[in-house]
Design a protein around this motif. Structure first.
Motif, mmCIF file in Angstrom:
data_model
loop_
_atom_site.group_PDB
_atom_site.id
_atom_site.type_symbol
_atom_site.label_atom_id
_atom_site.label_comp_id
_atom_site.label_asym_id
_atom_site.label_seq_id
_atom_site.Cartn_x
_atom_site.Cartn_y
_atom_site.Cartn_z
ATOM 1 N N GLY A 24 -7.649 8.631 5.943
ATOM 2 C CA GLY A 24 -6.904 7.530 5.038
ATOM 3 C C GLY A 24 -6.259 8.350 3.984
ATOM 4 O O GLY A 24 -5.824 7.534 3.105
ATOM 5 N N CYS A 25 -5.882 9.659 4.122
ATOM 6 C CA CYS A 25 -5.323 10.442 2.805
ATOM 7 C C CYS A 25 -4.082 10.297 3.212
ATOM 8 O O CYS A 25 -3.223 10.771 2.188
ATOM 9 C CB CYS A 25 -5.859 11.648 2.806
ATOM 10 N N GLY A 26 -3.456 10.079 4.196
ATOM 11 C CA GLY A 26 -1.772 9.789 4.522
ATOM 12 C C GLY A 26 -1.551 10.973 5.410
ATOM 13 O O GLY A 26 -0.099 10.971 5.761
ATOM 14 N N SER A 34 5.528 -3.606 8.575
ATOM 15 C CA SER A 34 5.290 -3.454 7.207
ATOM 16 C C SER A 34 5.598 -2.102 6.501
ATOM 17 O O SER A 34 5.644 -2.033 5.330
ATOM 18 C CB SER A 34 3.973 -3.809 6.936
ATOM 19 N N ALA A 35 5.895 -1.110 7.244
ATOM 20 C CA ALA A 35 6.248 0.382 7.026
ATOM 21 C C ALA A 35 7.682 0.395 6.397
ATOM 22 O O ALA A 35 8.654 0.027 7.138
ATOM 23 C CB ALA A 35 5.873 1.134 8.099
ATOM 24 N N ARG A 36 7.709 1.225 5.415
ATOM 25 C CA ARG A 36 8.903 1.606 4.841
ATOM 26 C C ARG A 36 8.657 3.189 4.434
ATOM 27 O O ARG A 36 7.834 3.631 3.622
ATOM 28 C CB ARG A 36 9.572 0.637 3.848
ATOM 29 N N VAL A 37 9.823 3.777 4.141
ATOM 30 C CA VAL A 37 10.115 5.066 3.779
ATOM 31 C C VAL A 37 11.074 5.498 3.068
ATOM 32 O O VAL A 37 12.255 4.998 3.276
ATOM 33 C CB VAL A 37 9.971 6.169 5.119
ATOM 34 N N THR A 38 11.037 6.089 1.839
ATOM 35 C CA THR A 38 12.026 6.456 0.657
ATOM 36 C C THR A 38 11.853 7.925 0.729
ATOM 37 O O THR A 38 10.880 8.708 0.997
ATOM 38 C CB THR A 38 11.782 5.866 -0.570
ATOM 39 N N ASN A 61 0.745 -1.180 0.047
ATOM 40 C CA ASN A 61 -0.026 0.020 -0.171
ATOM 41 C C ASN A 61 0.964 1.205 0.082
ATOM 42 O O ASN A 61 1.468 1.458 0.995
ATOM 43 C CB ASN A 61 -0.814 0.033 1.255
ATOM 44 N N HIS A 62 0.864 2.076 -0.958
ATOM 45 C CA HIS A 62 1.448 3.456 -1.230
ATOM 46 C C HIS A 62 0.453 4.435 -0.430
ATOM 47 O O HIS A 62 0.042 4.929 -1.416
ATOM 48 C CB HIS A 62 1.810 3.733 -2.713
ATOM 49 N N ALA A 63 1.147 4.676 0.817
ATOM 50 C CA ALA A 63 0.306 5.463 1.563
ATOM 51 C C ALA A 63 0.424 7.057 1.297
ATOM 52 O O ALA A 63 -0.446 7.765 1.423
ATOM 53 C CB ALA A 63 0.192 5.192 3.010
ATOM 54 N N VAL A 64 1.772 7.329 1.251
ATOM 55 C CA VAL A 64 2.089 8.783 0.776
ATOM 56 C C VAL A 64 3.043 8.592 -0.051
ATOM 57 O O VAL A 64 4.019 7.915 -0.451
ATOM 58 C CB VAL A 64 2.735 9.392 2.039
ATOM 59 N N LYS A 65 2.721 9.656 -1.263
ATOM 60 C CA LYS A 65 3.229 9.544 -2.533
ATOM 61 C C LYS A 65 3.926 10.839 -3.034
ATOM 62 O O LYS A 65 3.337 11.933 -2.886
ATOM 63 C CB LYS A 65 2.016 9.257 -3.703
ATOM 64 N N HIS A 66 5.315 10.691 -3.396
ATOM 65 C CA HIS A 66 6.117 11.701 -3.681
ATOM 66 C C HIS A 66 5.829 13.104 -2.919
ATOM 67 O O HIS A 66 5.558 14.118 -3.695
ATOM 68 C CB HIS A 66 5.838 11.993 -5.167
ATOM 69 N N LEU A 67 5.856 13.048 -1.632
ATOM 70 C CA LEU A 67 5.590 14.337 -0.851
ATOM 71 C C LEU A 67 6.860 15.074 -0.697
ATOM 72 O O LEU A 67 7.693 14.677 -0.167
ATOM 73 C CB LEU A 67 5.040 13.849 0.472
#
Length: 269
Positions: free
Chosen positions: A59-61, A78-82, A36-42
């Protein structure tokens, strides 16, 4: 910053900014829970001594991003951050960051007040035990923290009573005081007034505005009226993306994006 030790080259990768103003910077941050891509290119800058409100539907991140700032998502397997998330020029995602020290510098208060089943005094001093603070200084820190949380006058004669005897609003302000005792630079608030009555909510909002004098405050709220009352800038999240960040007065009166307009006018939420 001495407490967060990282490799020197990490600091050199941070773009040149006005260090007197900028305290936190997200650059192409992506957060995943498994697939699940919870936060995208922030990408988002957060300034010193401002209140930044994060708004958007459930649920918007926004809470996921908030928790990433002081690495609370590390507790979720399960969480990871890039991407890059920096605090005063230090990449917080580096494995060399001292997470305990980070959470002292960037404190967090959750949606539901969570005082420990101990006295008011012991709640405030609990974290001091882990940060080499002299015991003789504790009482002064307790008073100072409760004063800053606008709670001292209400509890000064009952410091050794159970924190669980306090009202919901008092418990939330106690949790804020507990965070302040560690002398953070940034305070993260995840819907701090959502479970409170209007009177207690007003006290928490007044407290946020007062705290801005000495701290940077980032608050997640579903209450758009609250965001408009307390924040300097507002960031609107939708479906894991940051749609718009603007001064609060502009975002609520003349937003740049149709999605923002639709949300604040109640067409979805």
């Amino acid at each position: 910053m001495a407490t967060l030790t990282v490799q020197k080259q990490i600091e050199e990768e941070i773009p040149t900014v006005d260090q007197k103003k900028l305290i936190l910077q997200a650059d192409d941050v992506n957060i995943y829970y498994g697939d699940n891509h919870a936060v995208k290119h922030l990408s988002l800058d957060i300034n010193k001594n401002e209140i930044l409100a994060l708004i958007g539907p459930s649920g918007c991140g926004k809470s996921t991003f908030l928790r990433s700032i002081n690495r609370m998502n590390d507790l979720i397997p399960s969480a990871r951050v890039t991407g890059n998330l920096s605090y005063e020029g230090v990449n917080l995602l580096s494995e060399e960051v001292n997470v305990v020290a980070l959470r002292k510098e960037i404190g967090m208060v959750f949606q539901k007040a969570n005082p420990f089943p101990k006295s008011i005094y012991e709640n405030i001093t609990h974290g001091l035990r882990f940060h080499d603070v002299r015991k003789r200084d504790w009482i002064h820190i307790v008073e100072d923290s409760l004063q800053k949380a606008a709670l001292w006058d209400e509890v000064k004669d009952r410091l050794h009573d159970s924190a669980l005897e306090l009202s919901g609003g008092q418990q939330q302000r106690l949790c804020i005081a507990r965070t302040l005792a560690l002398k953070p630079e940034v305070i993260l608030l995840d819907e701090p007034a959502s479970a409170l009555d209007p009177i207690a909510t007003a006290k928490v909002e007044e407290l946020m505005i007062e705290l801005k004098k000495d701290y940077t405050v980032v608050v997640v709220t579903h209450n758009m009226q609250q965001a408009s009352r307390v924040s300097d800038r507002t960031a609107f999240f939708y479906n894991g993306e940051l749609i718009e960040t603007n001064p609060t007065s502009k975002l609520f009166s003349n937003p740049d994006h149709e999605q923002t307009e639709a949300y604040i006018s109640g067409r979805f939420g």
